[in-house]
Scaffold this motif. Structure first.
Motif, mmCIF file in Angstrom:
data_model
loop_
_atom_site.group_PDB
_atom_site.id
_atom_site.type_symbol
_atom_site.label_atom_id
_atom_site.label_comp_id
_atom_site.label_asym_id
_atom_site.label_seq_id
_atom_site.Cartn_x
_atom_site.Cartn_y
_atom_site.Cartn_z
ATOM 1 N N MET A 113 0.843 -1.204 0.000
ATOM 2 C CA MET A 113 0.000 0.000 0.000
ATOM 3 C C MET A 113 0.871 1.245 0.000
ATOM 4 S SD MET A 113 -3.217 -1.210 2.427
ATOM 5 C CE MET A 113 -3.018 0.138 3.491
ATOM 6 N N GLY A 114 1.992 1.212 0.705
ATOM 7 C CA GLY A 114 2.918 2.344 0.697
ATOM 8 C C GLY A 114 3.505 2.581 -0.685
ATOM 9 N N VAL A 115 3.857 1.498 -1.377
ATOM 10 C CA VAL A 115 4.371 1.631 -2.743
ATOM 11 C C VAL A 115 3.296 2.244 -3.639
ATOM 12 C CG1 VAL A 115 5.104 0.331 -4.789
ATOM 13 C CG2 VAL A 115 6.038 -0.248 -2.547
ATOM 14 N N GLY A 116 2.067 1.758 -3.521
ATOM 15 C CA GLY A 116 0.974 2.301 -4.331
ATOM 16 C C GLY A 116 0.734 3.771 -4.044
ATOM 17 N N ALA A 117 0.750 4.148 -2.767
ATOM 18 C CA ALA A 117 0.543 5.551 -2.403
ATOM 19 C C ALA A 117 1.672 6.420 -2.930
ATOM 20 C CB ALA A 117 0.418 5.685 -0.890
ATOM 21 N N SER A 118 2.909 5.910 -2.881
ATOM 22 C CA SER A 118 4.032 6.704 -3.385
ATOM 23 C C SER A 118 3.942 6.904 -4.895
ATOM 24 C CB SER A 118 5.364 6.050 -3.014
ATOM 25 O OG SER A 118 5.563 4.866 -3.760
ATOM 26 N N LEU A 119 3.361 5.948 -5.602
ATOM 27 C CA LEU A 119 3.197 6.087 -7.053
ATOM 28 C C LEU A 119 2.145 7.139 -7.405
ATOM 29 C CD1 LEU A 119 3.392 2.347 -8.145
ATOM 30 C CD2 LEU A 119 5.143 4.110 -8.420
ATOM 31 N N LEU A 120 1.229 7.397 -6.489
ATOM 32 C CA LEU A 120 0.207 8.416 -6.755
ATOM 33 C C LEU A 120 0.793 9.827 -6.814
ATOM 34 C CD1 LEU A 120 -2.842 7.229 -4.622
ATOM 35 C CD2 LEU A 120 -2.632 7.266 -7.105
ATOM 36 N N VAL A 121 1.978 10.018 -6.262
ATOM 37 C CA VAL A 121 2.606 11.342 -6.265
ATOM 38 C C VAL A 121 2.869 11.806 -7.692
ATOM 39 C CG1 VAL A 121 4.682 12.604 -5.576
ATOM 40 C CG2 VAL A 121 3.611 10.989 -3.992
ATOM 41 N N ASP A 122 3.211 10.873 -8.584
ATOM 42 C CA ASP A 122 3.557 11.220 -9.963
ATOM 43 C C ASP A 122 2.361 11.259 -10.912
ATOM 44 O OD1 ASP A 122 6.218 11.335 -9.215
ATOM 45 O OD2 ASP A 122 6.567 9.216 -9.655
ATOM 46 N N VAL A 123 1.170 10.979 -10.421
ATOM 47 C CA VAL A 123 -0.009 10.932 -11.292
ATOM 48 C C VAL A 123 -0.464 12.349 -11.633
ATOM 49 C CG1 VAL A 123 -2.430 10.241 -11.394
ATOM 50 C CG2 VAL A 123 -0.748 8.703 -10.411
ATOM 51 N N ARG A 124 -0.690 12.583 -12.913
ATOM 52 C CA ARG A 124 -1.135 13.915 -13.355
ATOM 53 C C ARG A 124 -2.634 14.095 -13.177
ATOM 54 N NH1 ARG A 124 2.478 14.240 -18.776
ATOM 55 N NH2 ARG A 124 4.468 14.476 -17.702
ATOM 56 N N ASP A 125 -3.397 13.025 -13.412
ATOM 57 C CA ASP A 125 -4.855 13.104 -13.300
ATOM 58 C C ASP A 125 -5.295 12.360 -12.041
ATOM 59 O OD1 ASP A 125 -7.548 13.437 -13.785
ATOM 60 O OD2 ASP A 125 -7.653 11.816 -15.257
ATOM 61 N N LEU A 126 -5.012 12.930 -10.890
ATOM 62 C CA LEU A 126 -5.322 12.276 -9.620
ATOM 63 C C LEU A 126 -6.826 12.091 -9.452
ATOM 64 C CD1 LEU A 126 -4.176 11.078 -7.055
ATOM 65 C CD2 LEU A 126 -4.280 13.337 -6.009
#
Length: 136
Positions: A18-31
């Motif tokens: 879940m931490g890895v998934g949350a960290s990947l959300l930082v780079d998402v342009r269309d959150l």
């Protein structure tokens, strides 16, 4: 209450993922789009998959196999919900690097793995029950 080591390790692995998934959300342009998709996945699970699995487990499956079958159906349903966007996308994408894998085949392999593990668990459970019974 005593917690088994397997449960602790499984929980720790889940938290790490879940931490890895949350960290990947930082780079998402269309959150907002991602959050809508995630909300839709939760809704699909809670409104369609879980009630269907419970119904199938209640009506069609009897005896000691109910739990493993329900678990397998939940895993298969969740995998299918995650795979739906690429399974329903018709044809090849214009950019071959967008979806570079054979997703329908990989989804099918995941379903076979779920069925295989479930069958193995049921066989092990059946063997244990047979050994527990005293001879007649």
């Amino acid at each position: 209450m005593k917690v088994s080591a397997v449960r602790v390790l499984t929980g720790a692995a889940g938290m790490a993922l879940m931490g890895v998934g949350a960290s990947l959300l930082v780079d998402v342009r269309d959150l907002a789009g991602v959050l809508v998709w995630l909300g839709g996945a939760v809704l699909l699970h809670d409104a369609v998959i879980a009630p269907l699995v419970l119904f199938i487990g209640l009506v069609l499956v009897r005896g000691g196999v109910r739990g493993p079958v329900r678990g397998a159906l939940l895993v298969a349903g969740a995998l299918t919900a995650v795979a739906l966007p690429v399974l329903l996308r018709p044809g090849k994408p214009a950019n071959s690097s967008v979806l570079p894998l054979d997703y329908p085949r990989n989804w099918l392999l995941a379903m076979v793995a779920v069925a295989t593990v479930t069958t193995f668990l049921l066989a092990v459970r059946g063997t244990r029950r047979t050994r527990r019974r005293p001879p007649s």
